[in-house]
Design a protein around this motif. Sequence first.
Motif, PDB file in Angstrom:
ATOM      1  N   MET A  29       0.752  -1.195   0.169  1.00  0.00           N
ATOM      2  CA  MET A  29       0.179   0.030  -0.043  1.00  0.00           C
ATOM      3  C   MET A  29       0.719   1.129  -0.100  1.00  0.00           C
ATOM      4  N   PRO A  30       0.560   2.191  -0.919  1.00  0.00           N
ATOM      5  CA  PRO A  30       1.370   3.475  -0.876  1.00  0.00           C
ATOM      6  C   PRO A  30       1.193   4.370   0.332  1.00  0.00           C
ATOM      7  N   LEU A  31       2.438   4.777   0.787  1.00  0.00           N
ATOM      8  CA  LEU A  31       2.381   5.745   1.971  1.00  0.00           C
ATOM      9  C   LEU A  31       3.237   7.024   1.641  1.00  0.00           C
ATOM     10  N   VAL A  32       2.970   7.908   2.591  1.00  0.00           N
ATOM     11  CA  VAL A  32       3.806   9.132   2.666  1.00  0.00           C
ATOM     12  C   VAL A  32       4.140   9.191   3.968  1.00  0.00           C
ATOM     13  N   LEU A  33       5.492   9.374   4.220  1.00  0.00           N
ATOM     14  CA  LEU A  33       5.984   9.696   5.668  1.00  0.00           C
ATOM     15  C   LEU A  33       6.610  11.043   5.640  1.00  0.00           C
ATOM     16  N   ILE A  34       6.141  11.698   6.961  1.00  0.00           N
ATOM     17  CA  ILE A  34       6.558  12.808   6.986  1.00  0.00           C
ATOM     18  C   ILE A  34       7.392  12.735   8.225  1.00  0.00           C
ATOM     19  N   SER A  35       8.475  13.682   8.361  1.00  0.00           N
ATOM     20  CA  SER A  35       9.221  13.831   9.609  1.00  0.00           C
ATOM     21  C   SER A  35      10.085  15.228   9.261  1.00  0.00           C
ATOM     22  N   TYR A  52       6.031   2.116   1.243  1.00  0.00           N
ATOM     23  CA  TYR A  52       5.182   1.226   0.968  1.00  0.00           C
ATOM     24  C   TYR A  52       5.050   0.379   2.094  1.00  0.00           C
ATOM     25  N   SER A  53       3.756  -0.253   2.393  1.00  0.00           N
ATOM     26  CA  SER A  53       3.786  -1.267   3.642  1.00  0.00           C
ATOM     27  C   SER A  53       4.214  -2.506   2.947  1.00  0.00           C
ATOM     28  N   ALA A  54       4.620  -3.301   4.077  1.00  0.00           N
ATOM     29  CA  ALA A  54       5.192  -4.724   3.425  1.00  0.00           C
ATOM     30  C   ALA A  54       4.487  -5.572   4.339  1.00  0.00           C
ATOM     31  N   VAL A  55       4.244  -5.148   5.629  1.00  0.00           N
ATOM     32  CA  VAL A  55       3.513  -6.057   6.514  1.00  0.00           C
ATOM     33  C   VAL A  55       2.609  -5.018   7.526  1.00  0.00           C
ATOM     34  N   ILE A  56       1.316  -5.270   7.574  1.00  0.00           N
ATOM     35  CA  ILE A  56       0.551  -4.413   8.438  1.00  0.00           C
ATOM     36  C   ILE A  56      -0.176  -5.139   9.601  1.00  0.00           C
ATOM     37  N   SER A  57      -0.610  -4.260  10.726  1.00  0.00           N
ATOM     38  CA  SER A  57      -1.107  -4.708  11.829  1.00  0.00           C
ATOM     39  C   SER A  57      -1.952  -3.772  12.265  1.00  0.00           C
ATOM     40  N   ARG A  58      -2.839  -3.848  13.424  1.00  0.00           N
ATOM     41  CA  ARG A  58      -3.590  -2.718  14.142  1.00  0.00           C
ATOM     42  C   ARG A  58      -2.877  -1.913  14.743  1.00  0.00           C
ATOM     43  N   HIS A  59      -1.632  -2.280  15.071  1.00  0.00           N
ATOM     44  CA  HIS A  59      -0.781  -1.279  16.048  1.00  0.00           C
ATOM     45  C   HIS A  59       0.292  -0.801  15.231  1.00  0.00           C
ATOM     46  N   ILE A 101       7.268  -1.032   7.017  1.00  0.00           N
ATOM     47  CA  ILE A 101       7.335  -0.348   5.933  1.00  0.00           C
ATOM     48  C   ILE A 101       8.892  -0.581   4.836  1.00  0.00           C
ATOM     49  N   LEU A 102       8.648  -0.064   3.569  1.00  0.00           N
ATOM     50  CA  LEU A 102       9.859   0.110   2.757  1.00  0.00           C
ATOM     51  C   LEU A 102       9.999   1.485   2.228  1.00  0.00           C
ATOM     52  N   GLY A 115      10.212  -0.612  10.975  1.00  0.00           N
ATOM     53  CA  GLY A 115       9.148  -0.971  11.882  1.00  0.00           C
ATOM     54  C   GLY A 115       8.562   0.274  12.664  1.00  0.00           C
ATOM     55  N   LEU A 116       7.283   0.393  12.301  1.00  0.00           N
ATOM     56  CA  LEU A 116       6.588   1.773  12.893  1.00  0.00           C
ATOM     57  C   LEU A 116       5.565   1.078  13.818  1.00  0.00           C
TER      58      LEU A 116
END
Length: 90
Positions: free
Chosen positions: A1-7, A15-22, A26-27, A68-69
């Motif tokens: 899933m495509p993502l934008v990361l802001i810091s 992109y998400s590689a493995v997702i969970s509720r928590h 990501i890559l 890992g986030l």
Amino acid sequence: MPLVLISDGAPVVGYSAVISRHGAMILSEREWAAESHVEMQNQKTKESVRCRVVWSGGEERPNVYKTGLEFLDDHPRFWGQNYPDPAASA
């Protein structure tokens, strides 16, 4: 899933590689320092959540880093589906 990361600095595509509720593994093209905070936006749902870097897995391949986030706030619908709270069914 495509993502934008802001810091600090410019937004980074990931992109998400493995997702969970928590959170997620990501890559992205940036290596993120452990314990740093990142705003992650799901490009499909346009939902955003604040995250903490809990794991930095190094370079998967040239210019692609594994990270890992962990969500800092409860956001069960971030991935576009409802992840039920396992404690609620106990």
